[in-house]
Design an enzyme around this catalytic site. Structure first.
Site, PDB file in Angstrom:
ATOM      1  N   THR A 188     -31.707-112.545  -9.491  1.00  0.00           N
ATOM      2  CA  THR A 188     -30.752-113.790  -9.405  1.00  0.00           C
ATOM      3  C   THR A 188     -31.243-114.877 -10.653  1.00  0.00           C
ATOM      4  OG1 THR A 188     -30.112-115.725  -8.269  1.00  0.00           O
ATOM      5  CG2 THR A 188     -31.729-114.266  -7.168  1.00  0.00           C
ATOM      6  N   VAL A 215     -24.890-118.141 -20.149  1.00  0.00           N
ATOM      7  CA  VAL A 215     -26.372-118.414 -19.794  1.00  0.00           C
ATOM      8  C   VAL A 215     -26.869-116.828 -19.135  1.00  0.00           C
ATOM      9  CG1 VAL A 215     -27.677-119.272 -17.685  1.00  0.00           C
ATOM     10  CG2 VAL A 215     -26.342-120.765 -19.608  1.00  0.00           C
ATOM     11  N   ARG A 216     -25.859-116.298 -18.380  1.00  0.00           N
ATOM     12  CA  ARG A 216     -26.400-115.096 -17.648  1.00  0.00           C
ATOM     13  C   ARG A 216     -26.238-113.767 -18.353  1.00  0.00           C
ATOM     14  NH1 ARG A 216     -22.755-114.082 -12.130  1.00  0.00           N
ATOM     15  NH2 ARG A 216     -21.136-113.042 -13.304  1.00  0.00           N
ATOM     16  N   ASP A 267     -30.099-117.640  -9.957  1.00  0.00           N
ATOM     17  CA  ASP A 267     -30.326-118.907  -9.358  1.00  0.00           C
ATOM     18  C   ASP A 267     -31.787-119.021  -8.971  1.00  0.00           C
ATOM     19  OD1 ASP A 267     -27.478-118.891  -9.816  1.00  0.00           O
ATOM     20  OD2 ASP A 267     -27.028-118.844  -7.616  1.00  0.00           O
TER      21      ASP A 267
HETATM   22  N1  LIG Z   1     -24.974-108.740   4.613  1.00  0.00           N
HETATM   23  C1  LIG Z   1     -24.654-107.856   3.869  1.00  0.00           C
HETATM   24  N2  LIG Z   1     -24.864-106.542   4.449  1.00  0.00           N
HETATM   25  C2  LIG Z   1     -24.567-105.745   3.809  1.00  0.00           C
HETATM   26  N3  LIG Z   1     -24.195-105.580   2.333  1.00  0.00           N
HETATM   27  C3  LIG Z   1     -24.112-106.721   1.854  1.00  0.00           C
HETATM   28  C4  LIG Z   1     -24.236-108.126   2.393  1.00  0.00           C
HETATM   29  N4  LIG Z   1     -24.077-109.062   1.783  1.00  0.00           N
HETATM   30  C5  LIG Z   1     -23.669-108.436   0.589  1.00  0.00           C
HETATM   31  N5  LIG Z   1     -23.488-107.107   0.648  1.00  0.00           N
HETATM   32  C6  LIG Z   1     -23.193-106.351  -0.517  1.00  0.00           C
HETATM   33  O1  LIG Z   1     -24.149-106.385  -1.395  1.00  0.00           O
HETATM   34  C7  LIG Z   1     -23.584-106.474  -2.584  1.00  0.00           C
HETATM   35  C8  LIG Z   1     -23.900-107.693  -3.536  1.00  0.00           C
HETATM   36  O2  LIG Z   1     -23.844-108.786  -2.736  1.00  0.00           O
HETATM   37  P1  LIG Z   1     -23.507-110.263  -3.555  1.00  0.00           P
HETATM   38  O3  LIG Z   1     -22.023-109.883  -4.235  1.00  0.00           O
HETATM   39  O4  LIG Z   1     -23.529-111.307  -2.801  1.00  0.00           O
HETATM   40  O5  LIG Z   1     -24.605-110.272  -4.695  1.00  0.00           O
HETATM   41  P2  LIG Z   1     -26.068-110.649  -4.781  1.00  0.00           P
HETATM   42  O6  LIG Z   1     -26.759-109.448  -4.497  1.00  0.00           O
HETATM   43  O7  LIG Z   1     -26.274-111.704  -3.596  1.00  0.00           O
HETATM   44  O8  LIG Z   1     -26.455-111.447  -6.123  1.00  0.00           O
HETATM   45  P3  LIG Z   1     -25.780-112.585  -6.713  1.00  0.00           P
HETATM   46  O9  LIG Z   1     -27.013-113.373  -6.658  1.00  0.00           O
HETATM   47  O10 LIG Z   1     -25.330-112.532  -7.984  1.00  0.00           O
HETATM   48  O11 LIG Z   1     -24.963-113.246  -5.949  1.00  0.00           O
HETATM   49  C9  LIG Z   1     -22.124-106.407  -2.470  1.00  0.00           C
HETATM   50  O12 LIG Z   1     -21.591-105.082  -2.742  1.00  0.00           O
HETATM   51  C10 LIG Z   1     -21.904-106.926  -1.186  1.00  0.00           C
HETATM   52  O13 LIG Z   1     -21.018-106.067  -0.603  1.00  0.00           O
HETATM   53  O1  LIG Z   2     -18.222-115.156 -11.251  1.00  0.00           O
HETATM   54  P1  LIG Z   2     -19.276-114.050 -10.397  1.00  0.00           P
HETATM   55  O2  LIG Z   2     -19.721-112.913 -10.813  1.00  0.00           O
HETATM   56  O3  LIG Z   2     -18.630-114.172  -8.937  1.00  0.00           O
HETATM   57  O4  LIG Z   2     -20.626-114.911 -10.116  1.00  0.00           O
HETATM   58  C1  LIG Z   2     -20.880-116.346  -9.909  1.00  0.00           C
HETATM   59  C2  LIG Z   2     -22.076-116.500  -9.037  1.00  0.00           C
HETATM   60  O5  LIG Z   2     -23.154-115.663  -9.526  1.00  0.00           O
HETATM   61  C3  LIG Z   2     -24.502-116.398  -9.680  1.00  0.00           C
HETATM   62  O6  LIG Z   2     -24.841-116.522 -11.065  1.00  0.00           O
HETATM   63  C4  LIG Z   2     -25.528-115.662  -8.934  1.00  0.00           C
HETATM   64  O7  LIG Z   2     -25.689-114.493  -9.641  1.00  0.00           O
HETATM   65  C5  LIG Z   2     -24.038-117.693  -8.938  1.00  0.00           C
HETATM   66  O8  LIG Z   2     -24.913-118.843  -9.571  1.00  0.00           O
HETATM   67  C6  LIG Z   2     -22.603-117.849  -9.094  1.00  0.00           C
HETATM   68  O9  LIG Z   2     -22.139-118.826  -8.357  1.00  0.00           O
END
Ligand SMILES: Nc1ncnc2c1ncn2[C@@H]1O[C@H](COP(=O)(O)OP(=O)(O)OP(=O)(O)O)[C@@H](O)[C@H]1O
Ligand SMILES: O=P(O)(O)OC[C@H]1O[C@](O)(CO)[C@@H](O)[C@@H]1O
Ligand SMILES: [Mg+2]
EC number: 2.7.1.11
Length: 630
Positions: free
Chosen positions: A400, A555-556, A402
């Site tokens: 991430t 940035v990403r 973030d």
């Molecule tokens: N609590 C959960 N239990 C199971 N699967 C989940 C849960 N939360 C999110 N996911 C699944 O994980 C995947 C990634 O989740 P999400 O889109 O929130 O990105 P992330 O891994 O948090 O990365 P980012 O930092 O970009 O947000 C998605 O396919 C989502 O459906």
């Molecule tokens: O537009 P997207 O792909 O949902 O991603 C935006 C989010 O992804 C992040 O970069 C986390 O990966 C957050 O900072 C931002 O809110």
């Protein structure tokens, strides 16, 4: 789409389980020992179990229990065939209400046992019972009845410490060790390890035959008992900047976590392994570097069957998405560009369908590269695999920009994002400085954590005002941000502002909308700020030349810088070492400069936030010179 189940274990896996039959005698001996252990079980474990009973019910799990009737006791006793210390994840105690109305609490203790507390109309006195792991896994078959579905309430695992108790530190430490112990496939399988196939010897000049220790040194094996210290500051007072104290005296308590790296013993036959890699969530610099290193390391162990799952968890069940065969040749140059070679996606994660797919594809190791959400998904997959008694290792790598994953010094991609962000800040600075009453405004990512904004402000040295989600502020009024901008235009003639996307949400209308993964879609604070600044200076009749830059996706989407490329290399390699060492439900990270493994539930309890009392935020304030906006 639900893929059809192959039914139980696939033949190759069954063959490796078949090794159990060769171990029957030793298993029987082990079981005997455990029975003896149970007879003389430790009173400490028992009292600890009692001490942490609490009524604070927080989350729900569904667990299938087998009931059994213990001869002679006359009481219905519950029995949990697949429960072990990790099945209950973060919860120290779980309360179950059986259909019959019987109440059962069970608690995971350090070590293998699960303590069960039963009470029902037929049992007036509550009793603690410590079944052995074998009983938890297999049950007493003779008495096994049909499984019943139960709602399970997980009780917060937080210890209620009494600091006047001289042994509080020991209890805290034991609880910490339990929380940070790593789930292992031998928790559900009785497997003997084999000597690792990971060797770097071919790349080096041999130092001489028979020198086993130097060979080990060259291969860099980590002992399974190696630990790294998570925290190194001893705060003398709770008022010290950023102090994290456990007791009022800020006593020194050691927080040890498992060291990452290759072990001398492994739990998979590399030739038989099918490994899969999936990248989920938003993009992040370095995704390709991690994929590449996972493939290289798997091949070093001797794995030949490596696949990529396209477009995140979606690739497990979306029709038409085919797994991609991976090898050193395929991934050799993917690190030269940003993005994910495999593709990413949000949403659509259905754990049972994903595990159906894992079974049908005969995957033995799954590497999940993603953020908080992906980690929650990875842990759910890990738990579902355990329920189904699949010998599959699920290992995550935190991704991430973030930088919002707990305990980690930093997550890969963050450094690159900061570097790119400060380029945008530099452009905003040049624009603002070159204009009459110029104002540069830069919006950066950071949904709930302001690390990118804070670090980019610090690294550029060109920011006058940095606004992050963790620190509230007002825009209007005598102490508001707009008044300060007026002051800056009057004194230095221009100014530059950096805002994190999650900042000032309390000043905006909430939309309640969520993305496919359930993440709240934030109101656009950058645009709001742009409008407010324009209106303010128009209203007071002061000319202001505002340039708004939103570099968030630039940035990403870029390639990892040198520092991140190295981090990705280590994390990717360690993920593979973790899987071969037999761990599952873990993540690979860098904590206090050391590379470690952590159990997934511990790193996703909340997103990591900027501590407004930390030295780093204070340094940022010193650098920008901004006042409190209240
Ligand atoms: N609590 C959960 N239990 C199971 N699967 C989940 C849960 N939360 C999110 N996911 C699944 O994980 C995947 C990634 O989740 P999400 O889109 O929130 O990105 P992330 O891994 O948090 O990365 P980012 O930092 O970009 O947000 C998605 O396919 C989502 O459906
Ligand atoms: O537009 P997207 O792909 O949902 O991603 C935006 C989010 O992804 C992040 O970069 C986390 O990966 C957050 O900072 C931002 O809110
Ligand atoms: Mg997320």
């Amino acid at each position: 789409m639900a893929l059809s189940l192959a039914g139980g274990h696939h033949p190759r896996r069954a063959a490796s389980c078949g090794r159990r039959s060769g171990q029957t005698a030793s298993l029987r001996a082990k079981r005997e020992t455990r029975r003896d252990d149970r007879a003389g079980r430790s009173p400490l474990a028992l009292s600890l179990a009692r001490a942490v009973v609490s009524d604070d019910l927080s989350s729900f799990y569904t667990i299938r229990l087998m009931q059994e009737r213990i001869q002679g006791s006359g009481a219905d006793r519950p029995e949990a065939p697949y429960l072990d210390r990790h099945s209950v994840t973060r919860s120290a105690i779980v309360e179950l209400r059986l259909i019959s109305g019987q109440t059962v609490s069970f608690m995971s203790l350090s070590g293998m046992t699960v303590a069960l507390k039963t009470s029902s109309s037929s049992v007036t006195q509550q009793q603690w019972w410590h079944p052995t792991r074998d009983q938890c896994q297999y049950g007493l078959r003779k008495f096994r009845q049909r499984p019943v579905l139960l709602r399970v309430k997980a009780i917060s695992g937080k210890l209620d410490l009494d600091f006047s108790d001289p042994s509080w530190k020991q209890k805290y430490q034991e609880d910490w060790d339990r929380r940070f112990s790593l789930p292992h496939i031998t928790d559900i399988y009785d497997l003997e390890p084999r000597t690792t196939t990971f060797s770097l010897k071919k790349n080096r000049t041999p130092l001489g035959d028979g020198d086993v220790s130097s060979t080990d040194m060259r291969n860099g094996y980590v002992n399974k008992d190696d630990r790294a210290l998570l925290k190194v500051i001893k705060y003398a007072s709770p008022n010290s900047a950023g102090a994290e104290c456990i007791d009022p005296d800020c006593s020194w308590v050691e927080h040890w976590v498992h060291r990452a790296g290759p072990r001398k013993e492994i739990y998979y036959e590399p030739e038989e392994v099918k490994a899969a890699i999936v990248t989920c969530g938003g993009l992040c610099p370095g995704l390709n570097d991690v994929i590449r290193q996972i493939v290289f390391t798997l091949e070093t162990y001797g794995v030949k069957n490596i696949v990529g799952i396209p477009f995140g968890y979606r690739g497990f069940f979306e029709k038409g998405l085919k797994e991609m065969p991976l090898s050193r040749d395929v991934v050799e140059n993917i690190n030269l560009s940003g993005g994910s070679f495999l593709g990413v996606s949000r949403g659509g994660a259905k754990t049972s369908e994903i595990v159906d797919s894992i079974q049908a594809r005969r995957i033995d190791m799954l590497f999940v590269i993603g953020g908080n959400g992906s980690h929650a998904g990875a842990n759910a997959i890990h738990e579902e695999c355990r329920k189904r008694k699949l010998k599959v290792s699920i290992v995550a790598v935190p991704k991430t920009i973030d930088n919002d994953i707990l305990f980690m010094d930093k997550t890969f991609g963050f450094d690159t994002a900061v570097e790119e962000a400060q380029r945008a800040i530099n452009s905003a600075y040049i624009e603002a400085r070159s204009a009459y009453h110029g104002i540069g405004l830069v919006k950066l990512m950071g949904r709930s954590s302001g690390f990118i904004a804070m670090h980019a402000s610090l690294s550029s040295g060109q920011i006058d005002v940095c606004l992050i989600p963790e620190v509230s502020f007002t825009l209007d009024g005598e102490h508001g941000v707009l008044q300060h901008l007026e002051h800056l235009l009057n004194t230095k003639g221009f100014c530059v502002i950096c805002v994190a996307e999650g900042a000032g949400q309390d000043l905006l209308q909430k939309s309640n909308a969520t993305d496919a993964s359930g993440n709240v879609i934030l109101s656009d604070f950058g645009v709001h700020m742009q409008q407010k600044i324009k209106k303010h200076f128009k209203d007071i009749g002061v000319p202001a030349d505002l340039k708004y830059i939103d570099p968030t996706y630039m940035v990403r989407a870029c390639r990892a810088n040198a520092s991140d490329a190295i981090l990705c290399t280590v994390l990717g390699q360690n993920a593979v070492h973790g899987a071969f060492a037999g761990f599952s439900g873990i993540t690979s990270g860098v904590c206090n400069t050391h590379y470690v493994y952590l159990p997934i539930p511990e790193v996703i309890t909340t997103p990591k936030h900027v501590n407004p009392n930390s030295r780093m935020w204070h340094r940022c304030l010193t650098s920008t010179g901004q006042p409190d906006f209240h």
